[in-house]
Motif scaffolding. Structure first.
Motif, PDB file in Angstrom:
ATOM      1  N   ALA A 172      29.669  38.187  -8.649  1.00 54.51           N
ATOM      2  CA  ALA A 172      29.182  38.485  -7.270  1.00 54.51           C
ATOM      3  C   ALA A 172      28.145  39.438  -7.408  1.00 54.51           C
ATOM      4  O   ALA A 172      27.180  38.841  -6.264  1.00 54.51           O
ATOM      5  N   SER A 211      34.987  48.104 -10.138  1.00 55.21           N
ATOM      6  CA  SER A 211      36.576  48.105 -10.918  1.00 55.21           C
ATOM      7  C   SER A 211      36.787  48.270 -12.332  1.00 55.21           C
ATOM      8  O   SER A 211      37.597  48.376 -12.819  1.00 55.21           O
ATOM      9  N   ALA A 220      33.080  44.583  -6.605  1.00 55.23           N
ATOM     10  CA  ALA A 220      33.492  44.459  -8.556  1.00 55.23           C
ATOM     11  C   ALA A 220      33.122  46.056  -9.291  1.00 55.23           C
ATOM     12  O   ALA A 220      32.789  45.821 -10.633  1.00 55.23           O
ATOM     13  N   ALA A 231      33.356  38.862 -13.104  1.00 51.74           N
ATOM     14  CA  ALA A 231      33.867  39.512 -11.701  1.00 51.74           C
ATOM     15  C   ALA A 231      31.773  39.485 -10.787  1.00 51.74           C
ATOM     16  O   ALA A 231      31.560  39.243  -9.615  1.00 51.74           O
ATOM     17  N   ARG A 232      31.668  40.580 -11.868  1.00 49.33           N
ATOM     18  CA  ARG A 232      30.598  41.247 -11.529  1.00 49.33           C
ATOM     19  C   ARG A 232      28.917  40.374 -11.442  1.00 49.33           C
ATOM     20  O   ARG A 232      28.765  40.178 -11.000  1.00 49.33           O
TER      21      ARG A 232
END
Length: 146
Positions: free
Chosen positions: A121, A57, A54, A117-118
């Motif tokens: 995660a 990205s 993540a 997303a980070r």
């Protein structure tokens, strides 16, 4: 007959005398080193890899492709180039044909997709750490009870 009876009575005592005595710390250490705990730690390592993925990205992606081959010399026999020579396949190669390309992609603004997303995660990693700690704690409690 008496000897057999005497041997049968003494064997369990001899076996018990040879068995090593474990302390509570040794029992807990052996209980924590089981496959269930190892699996929980593996899941934690997998969640850490998802955090790294993540985080990556945000970085640019570069893709390089290249292609090369030998090519025959083809000559046009008329002005429209509808007839060429050689007409049949032959192993006479006179040139080289190749191409290369570079594709660079840098995310500039993703409307929060990367940030979410980070965060997800990192939350998943925290949950996996808690599950691994819980599994180790359960094994230690069960060992202490035993």
């Amino acid at each position: 007959m008496r000897r057999l009876l005497l041997v049968l009575l003494l064997v369990p005592r001899l076996v018990r005398a040879d068995a090593p005595k474990l302390s509570l710390d040794q029992v807990i250490e052996k209980a924590i080193a089981n496959p269930k705990i190892e699996m929980a730690e593996g899941d934690q390592a997998s969640a850490a890899a998802r955090v790294d993925e993540a985080d990556a990205s945000r970085l640019p992606r570069i893709k390089v492709t290249a292609f090369g081959t030998i090519s025959p010399e083809i000559k046009c026999e008329n002005t429209d180039c509808t007839q060429t020579s050689p007409r049949n396949f032959a192993f006479r190669f006179d040139g080289f044909f190749g191409t290369a390309g570079i594709d660079l992609t840098q995310p500039l603004y993703t409307f929060g997709k990367i940030a979410h997303a980070r965060a997800a995660a990192r939350s998943g990693l925290g949950a996996q750490r808690a599950l691994a700690n819980e599994a180790a704690g359960d094994a230690a409690v069960d060992a202490a009870r035993a």
